[in-house]
Design an enzyme around this catalytic site. Structure first.
Site, PDB file in Angstrom:
ATOM      1  N   ALA A 103     -71.992  32.237  43.139  1.00 15.21           N
ATOM      2  CA  ALA A 103     -71.509  33.544  42.903  1.00 15.21           C
ATOM      3  C   ALA A 103     -70.453  33.601  44.054  1.00 15.21           C
ATOM      4  O   ALA A 103     -69.614  34.939  43.600  1.00 15.21           O
ATOM      5  CB  ALA A 103     -72.557  34.341  42.899  1.00 15.21           C
ATOM      6  N   SER A 162     -68.897  31.260  46.136  1.00 20.38           N
ATOM      7  CA  SER A 162     -68.009  30.011  46.496  1.00 20.38           C
ATOM      8  C   SER A 162     -68.322  28.734  45.635  1.00 20.38           C
ATOM      9  O   SER A 162     -69.394  28.902  44.965  1.00 20.38           O
ATOM     10  CB  SER A 162     -68.214  29.749  47.944  1.00 20.38           C
ATOM     11  OG  SER A 162     -69.470  29.000  48.275  1.00 20.38           O
ATOM     12  N   GLY A 163     -67.483  27.966  45.575  1.00 18.84           N
ATOM     13  CA  GLY A 163     -67.608  26.681  44.783  1.00 18.84           C
ATOM     14  C   GLY A 163     -67.511  25.460  45.748  1.00 18.84           C
ATOM     15  O   GLY A 163     -66.898  25.688  46.922  1.00 18.84           O
ATOM     16  N   ASP A 192     -77.757  26.203  38.481  1.00 16.89           N
ATOM     17  CA  ASP A 192     -77.732  25.813  39.808  1.00 16.89           C
ATOM     18  C   ASP A 192     -79.357  25.804  40.304  1.00 16.89           C
ATOM     19  O   ASP A 192     -79.736  24.993  41.162  1.00 16.89           O
ATOM     20  CB  ASP A 192     -76.847  26.621  40.872  1.00 16.89           C
ATOM     21  CG  ASP A 192     -77.192  28.092  40.800  1.00 16.89           C
ATOM     22  OD1 ASP A 192     -77.755  28.555  39.959  1.00 16.89           O
ATOM     23  OD2 ASP A 192     -76.172  28.791  41.117  1.00 16.89           O
ATOM     24  N   THR A 193     -80.159  26.906  39.897  1.00 16.20           N
ATOM     25  CA  THR A 193     -81.574  26.818  40.320  1.00 16.20           C
ATOM     26  C   THR A 193     -82.513  25.677  39.776  1.00 16.20           C
ATOM     27  O   THR A 193     -83.332  25.243  40.417  1.00 16.20           O
ATOM     28  CB  THR A 193     -82.281  28.324  39.773  1.00 16.20           C
ATOM     29  OG1 THR A 193     -81.283  29.357  40.243  1.00 16.20           O
ATOM     30  CG2 THR A 193     -83.647  28.417  40.700  1.00 16.20           C
ATOM     31  N   THR A 243     -77.282  33.918  47.378  1.00 12.23           N
ATOM     32  CA  THR A 243     -77.102  35.401  46.932  1.00 12.23           C
ATOM     33  C   THR A 243     -78.154  35.984  46.575  1.00 12.23           C
ATOM     34  O   THR A 243     -78.455  37.048  46.666  1.00 12.23           O
ATOM     35  CB  THR A 243     -75.405  35.345  45.961  1.00 12.23           C
ATOM     36  OG1 THR A 243     -74.544  34.577  46.353  1.00 12.23           O
ATOM     37  CG2 THR A 243     -75.406  36.552  45.356  1.00 12.23           C
ATOM     38  N   GLY A 280     -78.906  28.031  50.775  1.00  8.11           N
ATOM     39  CA  GLY A 280     -78.169  28.657  51.873  1.00  8.11           C
ATOM     40  C   GLY A 280     -79.110  29.426  52.935  1.00  8.11           C
ATOM     41  O   GLY A 280     -78.842  29.389  54.180  1.00  8.11           O
TER      42      GLY A 280
END
Length: 487
Positions: free
Chosen positions: A15, A17-18, A242-243, A264, A407
């Site tokens: 959400a 960064s890529g 992504d999860t 995030t 992260g």
């Protein structure tokens, strides 16, 4: 590079960064390196909050170009994962009808009550197993019902499927991400046709369902020319939420584990064989999203490091390490807030909003940056504790260890506080879990790794992790929990 080692490009869009990573996978090896990282900056337009999808696609192409430079133009497959629920609309010619709406946009305010007037919340949960979140795709589509874009649309593609379409020219809807729309039946792993019909949602808007590991096309000639990759390069459907990819990369060596995917958001829960669709589960706001190999991601959404990210932004981007060192010196559990409260969903004024929440609940008001940071981290650890405890009871599935991936593994204070709060060991790592899960699903499609257990065994052997043992008993965390409940 050895002939028995293959290279896979993982596009992983968060959400904020890529990144495009390159994974090298052999029968007994797994290495991941970053090829390119780029910001994901939503844009507030007169119409509302929007994703800059063209900038994201440009970042993907730049990343694939960097992968090509690193691998001599050779890559064996590409996979894409991203955040959930948001989508782009296409016209009859396949052209995008405007930038996708951001899930934090205000258009869904009050929409859930309109949906529940047609399909009561209890029936909706029993059919789809999805927790209430105001931004679920179902509510977004209801909010957009009479909009010119939706009226003109011939196709709806979730964000990773939209980017895959631009890369390949082929359309599909990957299942793990589709399960976040609140339009999938987690028992059949297919569309919930009854719910869609009752709410007037046309499922023909969606492209056919794909499963992780399915072939999603090959890179178009124009993409090969722009990136310098040598074709043909297949695109493989991965756990495109992504999860789903991150949970696949939890390096668990036994079944009795909980996971917390941190970033995030914090997504905290269990991996199950079947959904939990009870009224108690609905009341506790747990969700049943689909994972790899017939699994269910039974979890609760927690606001996550968004709270700290927004404070850091408001403070002018101070050095994070100094903030965390200051927070470690602040007394524990002095003030806590509900890290799952939708009041913290929108951007802006986060330090003031956290202080206001403490003031309203009669707790000491955090004033310094260190105090606010400590309040956030204590609150997240407390929310992690509640989610892990509740999931075990609701699913009748006890655990012995908590795995933290994503992260948040870089935040040693948060990891230790989570171990303390849960009263369980925490194993932190890998940090780039979503990209690793993405890579491993591609590798599995090429026969380089085996089942989900085999993927996790390879991760446990090749990826670093840190173990945090709980300190003291959990009495003070129970007291803080009771304090929040009494608000």
């Amino acid at each position: 590079m050895s002939a028995d080692v293959k290279a896979y490009a993982a596009v992983d869009l968060g959400a904020s960064s890529g990144r495009v990573m390159v994974g090298h996978v052999g029968l007994d090896s797994l290495e991941l390196t970053e090829a390119h990282r780029f910001p994901n900056r939503p844009v507030r337009t007169p119409e509302g909050l929007r994703w800059d999808i063209l900038a994201l696609y440009a970042g993907v192409l730049d990343g694939l170009r960097a992968v090509g430079a690193a691998t001599g133009g050779r890559v064996d497959s590409v996979g894409i994962d991203s955040w959930a629920v948001d989508y782009g609309l296409l016209d009859a010619d396949g052209a995008l009808l405007g930038n996708p709406v951001h899930y934090r946009d205000a258009r869904t305010e009050g929409v859930a009550e309109k949906v529940w007037a047609t399909v009561p919340a209890t029936e909706l949960y029993a059919a789809t197993g999805l927790q209430y979140a105001p931004f679920n795709t179902l509510y977004q589509l209801t909010a957009a019902r009479d909009s010119p874009q939706l009226t003109c649309a011939e196709r709806l593609l979730l964000v990773p499927d939209l980017l895959s379409y631009w890369l390949t020219g082929e359309q599909g809807t990957e299942l793990t991400n589709a399960s976040t729309t609140q339009l999938i039946d987690p028992r059949t792993r297919d569309w919930s046709y009854d719910i869609a019909s009752r709410l007037g949602i046309d499922l023909e808007l969606f492209a056919p369902l794909r499963r992780p590991g399915d072939r999603a096309g090959v890179l178009r000639a124009e993409v090969l020319e722009e990136t310098g990759l040598r074709g043909p390069v297949p695109v493989t459907a991965v756990g495109s939420h992504d999860t789903a990819s991150a949970v696949a990369a939890v390096p668990a060596v036994a079944e009795r584990f909980a996971y917390i995917c941190t970033g995030t958001w914090s997504l905290a829960g269990l991996e199950l064989d079947a959904p939990v669709l009870t009224e108690a589960s609905r009341a506790a706001n747990f969700t049943n999203e689909l994972g790899l190999d017939g699994t269910v991601r039974y979890l609760r959404n927690i606001m996550g490091l968004w709270l700290l990210q927004e404070c850091v932004r408001a403070w002018g981007e101070p050095e994070l390490g100094e903030l965390l060192r200051g927070a470690a010196r602040v007394p524990a559990l002095r003030s806590v807030v509900d890290a799952g409260d939708a009041a913290f969903l929108a951007p802006g004024r986060m330090p003031e909003r956290i202080a206001d929440a403490c003031r309203r609940s009669g707790q000491p008001v955090p004033e310094s940056r260190a105090e606010i940071t400590r309040c956030i981290l204590d609150s997240l650890a407390l929310a992690h504790r509640r989610a892990v405890d509740d999931a075990q009871v609701l699913a009748d599935h006890p655990v012995d260890v908590v795995h933290i991936v994503g992260g948040g593994t870089r935040n040693a204070l948060l990891c230790q506080l989570t171990a303390d709060a849960c009263g369980l060991p925490v194993v932190a790592g890998p940090t780039e879990a979503a990209a690793l899960g993405n890579v491993l699903v591609q590798a599995r499609a090429h026969g380089l790794v085996g089942d989900l257990a085999g993927m996790r065994e390879l991760l446990a052997r090749t990826q670093p992790s840190t173990r945090y043992e709980p300190r003291g008993d959990t009495a003070r965390w129970r007291a803080a929990e009771a304090r929040l409940a009494a608000r």
